[in-house]
Enzyme design. Structure first.
Site, PDB file in Angstrom:
ATOM      1  N   ARG A  81      43.450  34.113  34.056  1.00 33.66           N
ATOM      2  CA  ARG A  81      42.599  34.915  34.948  1.00 33.66           C
ATOM      3  C   ARG A  81      43.376  35.420  36.159  1.00 33.66           C
ATOM      4  NH1 ARG A  81      37.979  31.038  36.260  1.00 33.66           N
ATOM      5  NH2 ARG A  81      39.712  29.614  35.990  1.00 33.66           N
ATOM      6  N   ASN A 131      36.340  32.972  32.762  1.00 31.68           N
ATOM      7  CA  ASN A 131      36.338  32.062  31.621  1.00 31.68           C
ATOM      8  C   ASN A 131      34.926  31.991  31.076  1.00 31.68           C
ATOM      9  OD1 ASN A 131      39.038  31.348  31.757  1.00 31.68           O
ATOM     10  ND2 ASN A 131      38.673  29.453  32.855  1.00 31.68           N
TER      11      ASN A 131
END
Length: 91
Positions: free
Chosen positions: A18, A36
């Site tokens: 990320r 996520n």
């Protein structure tokens, strides 16, 4: 403006995916988000100029060091409401 919703499968959680995506998308001038998912995938919305979206999508297939991308599901999406690219909480 082109917008794509991605679902990235593989070893993509716990490897900095990320944060890496935030840097890649920000450098390309994209807007959107990355998060996520509880099922172990990473989901991202990429929006911007077609070449920039394509470039980040290509990079997403490799991911950061330590990641292993098994596949990416890609679909058309609506652009986000605001500018900038952000990391969102897990869904």
């Amino acid at each position: 403006m082109k917008a794509r919703l991605l679902r990235i499968r593989g070893r993509v959680q716990g490897v900095g995916y990320r944060d890496w995506m935030v840097r890649e998308a920000g450098a390309a001038g994209l807007s959107g988000w990355v998060r996520n998912r509880a099922d172990g995938t990473v989901e991202a919305l990429l929006a911007g100029e077609e070449d920039a979206v394509g470039s980040v999508l290509l990079a997403a297939r490799r991911g950061p060091r330590g990641a292993y991308v098994e596949g990416i599901e890609e679909s058309f999406a609506e652009p986000p409401d605001g500018p900038g690219f952000q990391r969102r909480p897990t869904l």
